[in-house]
Structures are given as C-alpha cells and as structure tokens.
Design an enzyme around this catalytic site. Structure first.
Site, short mmCIF file in Angstrom:
data_model
loop_
_atom_site.label_atom_id
_atom_site.label_comp_id
_atom_site.label_asym_id
_atom_site.label_seq_id
_atom_site.Cartn_x
_atom_site.Cartn_y
_atom_site.Cartn_z
N ASP A 103 7.16 128.27 -60.44
CA ASP A 103 7.93 127.90 -61.62
C ASP A 103 7.04 127.50 -62.79
O ASP A 103 7.38 127.74 -63.95
CB ASP A 103 8.88 126.74 -61.28
CG ASP A 103 10.15 127.24 -60.63
OD1 ASP A 103 10.09 128.29 -59.95
OD2 ASP A 103 11.20 126.59 -60.76
N CYS A 138 7.07 126.14 -52.34
CA CYS A 138 7.46 125.89 -53.72
C CYS A 138 8.95 126.06 -53.95
O CYS A 138 9.71 126.39 -53.05
CB CYS A 138 6.60 126.72 -54.66
SG CYS A 138 4.88 126.10 -54.68
N ASP A 139 9.33 125.89 -55.22
CA ASP A 139 10.69 125.49 -55.60
C ASP A 139 11.84 126.22 -54.92
O ASP A 139 12.69 125.60 -54.30
CB ASP A 139 10.84 125.65 -57.11
CG ASP A 139 10.00 124.65 -57.88
OD1 ASP A 139 8.86 124.41 -57.46
OD2 ASP A 139 10.46 124.14 -58.90
N CYS A 180 3.15 120.93 -56.49
CA CYS A 180 2.73 119.99 -57.53
C CYS A 180 3.10 118.55 -57.18
O CYS A 180 4.18 118.29 -56.66
CB CYS A 180 3.31 120.41 -58.87
SG CYS A 180 2.69 122.01 -59.43
N SER A 229 13.37 121.35 -64.78
CA SER A 229 12.38 121.18 -63.73
C SER A 229 12.53 119.79 -63.12
O SER A 229 12.98 118.85 -63.78
CB SER A 229 10.98 121.34 -64.32
OG SER A 229 10.00 120.82 -63.45
#
Length: 552
Positions: free
Chosen positions: A78, A119-120, A191, A468
């Site tokens: 992202d 991840c997302d 992250c 986000s």
C-alpha cells in the site's frame, strides 16, 4: 483425506507419475499434502523475508508428518501504491488472493493449509480463503518491521508522509526529509505502527487462526522462525483431529477479535475486512456491532499513529496474549472460543500477564473509555461511516465547518499542497468508493500532509474511500452509500455546512431536505473511470463498504 483422490488407486497412476516428476517419494504421497501459501515477492518490504519463513513452515509440516506443497500468492504494498493509480488495485487484490488460493487448493486436492501473509490486503484475503475452503489451517505472518530512529526520535513510515507536509510549510528542509526517508523503515516486515497489516495480523491471533506471537514477534527475530515451525506442526495436529476453521471462526471468535480491535485502536480498514471474513464464514455482520463493543471495551493501547509506541513495544509488553488476558479478566472476551493451538482462549491465556502498563493499560486506567473505532450514521451516511476515534485530537471530537468538495483524491491533494485548505474546513473527497474509485483508494497522502502542516486539529476530512491505518485526525472514511451509488455525499456542494459528532456517532449534512431532493433530481453520476480489465469487472460486482466491499 482429500489428496487420496490423486494418490490412491490404479486409475490415479498418471497423477502419481506427475508427483514423482516433482521429486516426491511414495512415502510423501502417502502423507497428508499441505498447501503452504507463500506471498513472497521482491516488491514488498513486508514480504522480502517470507522465503525463510516458508522454509521454516515446511520444516514444521515435515516434523508433523505432512508433505508441504508451496505455491504463491500476490501482494500489493500500500505504501508503494499510495498516491497514484496503483492504489485502485490494493483493496481489489484481496478478492484475487482469496480466489487464487481456492483455485490452487481445490484443483490439487490439498488436505490442509498454512497461509503466510504479511501486508494489508493479503492477511484478510488469506483469512477469507481459510474460511471459504474450511480445510485445517494455520496463518503465520512474516512479522512487523522494527521502528526507525532519526535524531533521537522514534520514526516510522507515517513520519515520511507527514514529512511531505512539513517540507511544504517549512518545518523541515528537503535535506532533512531525505535523511528521514533513509531512517524510517530500517528492517523488513510490515510497517511498524498499528497500521492495517499489523492490525490484521494481531486480529488473526485474537480470532484464533494464528498462534500466540503471530501479531507482534518482530520480523527480524529468530523467534519468528520458531513460530513458523510451530505453525507447520500445529496444522498437522489440526488435520489429524479434524479441526477446521468453521469450528474456530464462530460468532464469539469475531466478537473477541472486535473487542481486541477496540482495545488496540486498530486501523479503520478492519471494519472492511472483518465483515468480509464473517461473510465467508456464514456469519451475519451488523455495523452496529462495532459501536456496541466500542462502548463496552476501553482503548488500552495507543500505538503509532495514535501514540508514541510501536509494535515492538507491544511485543515486549506481553503482546496480544497479555492484552487478551486483561480483557478476559474483566469479562470482555469469551474464553471458550477455540484456537489453532488446539485449546480454548482461556486455556491459552493461562499464565499470561501485562509486562508494561504504559503500553497496555489496565481496564481501570485506559487511554480512552471507548474503543479505538467509531461507526457513524446520519443524513450524510445513512448506511454508515467510520473513524479511528482513538487517533482524533480532543479539539476535533465535534466539528462544524464548510465543505471543500473534490471528485477525486488528486484534486484534494493539489489543494492541500497549494495551501488552499484552511482551519475549520471539511475536506470532502468523493467518487473514491469501492465502485466509484474503483477500489476505494486510501487517502494517507492527504491526511498526513494535513497533519504535517499542523491542520489535523482544525480540519476534518471525509470520503467514500478509505484511510490507511497510519492515518490520524478527524478522518472519516467508508461514507456509505458512496457517491457512485447516489449517496448523499454525491450531493454536497462547496460551502455546505457539515456537522461531525464523534462521541455521538453522528455525521450530518446541514442542508434542508427540500434542497437535497432538488439536487438529487438533477444528479448524474460521473462516468466510470475504468472501462476494461480487472478493475472494470470489480466495479460492476463490488458491494458497499458497509458490507465489507465484497464481490457479489
């Protein structure tokens, strides 16, 4: 055993010959075949270590008496996709991930699965696949990134997005921004704040499909490899016992996950993903459940972007298991829910305790009396909208201001960077929903630029798109119905008064019903932005954000 249909019987000699071509032995063919779904690629820093994680998973499967069979899944970063047309594909990739895993597992008659996301959209996509396929399954993520250090301060990816705004108003120089960008993301992993990827990896642990430590053990710690081996062994035990996701993904498991969501202050994107997973599990989801549990569950953690702590701090404080112990001790989660550890939540939490009361506060001394997420309703959002209330400044808990309307993220970002947004404004970004976007782009560039300029305590932003997990401030997303479906957000004009009441969960467009009806009669949707390819098909089939933006 599903794999018997390709390994047993005289008529399956051709299939066995193909398996021999893979280098398998007769003994391996006689063992359960376990799909190991590796979302490794060389584009996403959260996934660059997944070859090593996958090798550890396969070792665990072999130790448990199974035959691991690795295959890939795609993954979108992202952060890299942010701020350009690539972001249209992020949420849309979730359905591709789910469907592709279904194709591989069913086509090759696998007996069980270990799913390796990070991840997302990969995490919810894999959880949806686990629920849909209902094969014995364990999810083990690649783990979170460590936070960075810059001039004695702890920093992360969000520091860069806000740094763009800081450069614009002269708070930092371009040279300082360049130094910051080389410091904020120091390791592989998802992250380092409580952004969407880490939110979903933590909730995987809370919902029962991930082993203890799945959400918080850092990507670069060797303990993560041990966890991966344990996942491989655990899936073999589940396969032997016939424990499938439908026995784990129950209504009480979803309520547990949502309670943990509220206590952690997770990304608003969880309000898209949990309903989508519940739908695959055949469990009815009502957005009002978010507010019900938010009112009952205080916010016990404030991790970046809401506070100074990062996932590594949560790990050292005892992780998700310690947080769940605090909630269990106060009757806020159901200890009878089953987990992939083979025991109940209550049994799994025995002996767990909070090790740092600043990172994980007590129920008696929370960061907030309500949970981290709030769902809105009102004349501007009849079907709902969402905000990360735990990351909103007190000054913005209620706000009334004039609308500044943009029909795409790009126009809003240009206005922000040109200094055209003033204190008190309500920035409205529409035609960015699941259908109108298409793909419901994240608006982190806009929200972070406003924060970097110091406007996050005086400017609200609302959109039928999404934000986000790194977003902070009065940023209200998922406004439903979206503009492309004729929702009220499509009728707003510059200067209209918008009233936001976060504690009350109200989002109102202060325009008379007669005026709105007149506008509606003359309203025409914008032409589709995409006319071919996957996104065009996605736009035709996708449902509202209030339903999880799933495909019909």
């Amino acid at each position: 055993m599903n794999s018997n249909i390709i390994t047993k019987g005289v008529e399956k000699a051709p299939q066995r010959s193909l398996l021999y071509a893979l280098g398998l032995t007769k003994q391996e063919m006689q063992q359960p075949m376990v799909g190991v779904v590796n979302s490794f690629n060389e584009l996403v820093p959260g996934h660059m270590q997944l070859r090593q994680i996958t090798d550890a998973v396969k070792a665990g499967v072999r130790m448990g008496g199974g035959t691991p069979m690795e295959f890939p899944a795609i993954a979108v970063c992202d952060g890299l996709a942010m701020g350009h047309d690539g972001m249209h594909f992020s949420l849309a990739s979730r359905e591709l991930i789910t469907d592709s895993i279904e194709v591989m597992a069913r086509a090759h008659a696998l007996d069980a699965l270990v799913l390796i996301p990070n991840c997302d959209k990969v995490v919810p996509g894999m959880l949806m696949a686990a629920s849909r396929l209902n094969l014995p399954c364990v999810v083990v993520s690649g783990g979170p990134m460590l936070a960075g250090r810059f001039r004695g301060e702890v920093v992360d990816l969000n520091s860069l997005f806000e740094g763009v705004g800081q450069v614009q108003v002269g708070k930092i120089s371009l040279e300082e921004l360049e130094q910051l960008e080389q410091s904020a993301c120091p390791t592989c992993g998802s992250c380092s704040g409580m952004f969407t990827a880490n939110s979903m990896n933590c909730l995987t642990e809370a919902i029962g499909l991930g082993l203890p430590g799945n959400g918080t053990t850092p990507a670069v710690y060797s303990q993560r490899l041990g966890l991966a081996k344990q996942a491989g062994m655990a899936v073999m035990e589940l396969q032997r016992r016939g424990v499938t996701p439908d026995k784990i993904l129950t209504e009480r498991a979803f309520r547990n996950a949502l309670a943990v969501d509220m206590a952690l202050g997770c990304s608003t994107n969880t309000v898209l993903h949990l309903p989508a997973i519940a739908r695959e599990a055949g469990i009815k989801w009502d957005l009002n459940l978010v507010n019900e549990l938010s009112e009952k569950t205080p916010q016990l953690c404030k991790l970046s972007p809401a506070g100074k702590h990062h996932i590594e701090d949560l790990y050292f404080a005892g992780g998700i298991q310690a947080l769940m112990r605090e909630l269990l001790d106060h009757g806020m989660i159901d200890g009878s829910a089953l987990t992939v550890s083979g025991v109940t939540v209550a049994e799994q939490l025995q002996g767990k305790r909070v090790l740092n009361r600043e990172v994980i506060r007590s129920v008696e001394n929370p960061y907030g009396a309500q949970g981290g997420i709030k769902v809105f309703f009102g004349s501007l959002a009849p079907a709902g909208a969402v905000v990360k209330q735990g990351a909103v400044a007190k000054e913005m808990l209620t706000h009334r201001g004039p609308a500044r309307v943009f029909d795409a993220e790009t126009g809003a970002m240009e206005a922000i960077m040109a200094g055209q947004i003033k204190a008190g404004d309500v920035v409205v970004i529409r035609y960015e929903g699941p259908k109108g976007g298409p793909g419901m782009r994240e608006m982190l560039g806009c929200t972070a630029a406003l924060a970097g300029m110091g406007l996050d305590k005086s400017v609200a932003l609302l959109t039928d798109g999404r934000f986000s997990g790194a977003t902070r401030g009065a940023s209200i997303g998922h406004v439903s119905p979206e503009a492309a479906e004729g929702g009220p957000i499509g009728l707003i004009r510059d200067g209209d008064s918008i009233y936001i009441d976060i504690p009350a969960g109200r989002l109102e467009l202060e325009v008379s019903p007669a005026e709105l009806e007149a506008r509606r009669e003359g309203w025409q949707p914008l032409p589709p932005k995409v006319k071919d390819g996957y996104l065009a098909r996605y736009a035709r089939l996708v449902t509202s954000a209030s339903e999880g933006a799933v495909l019909r």
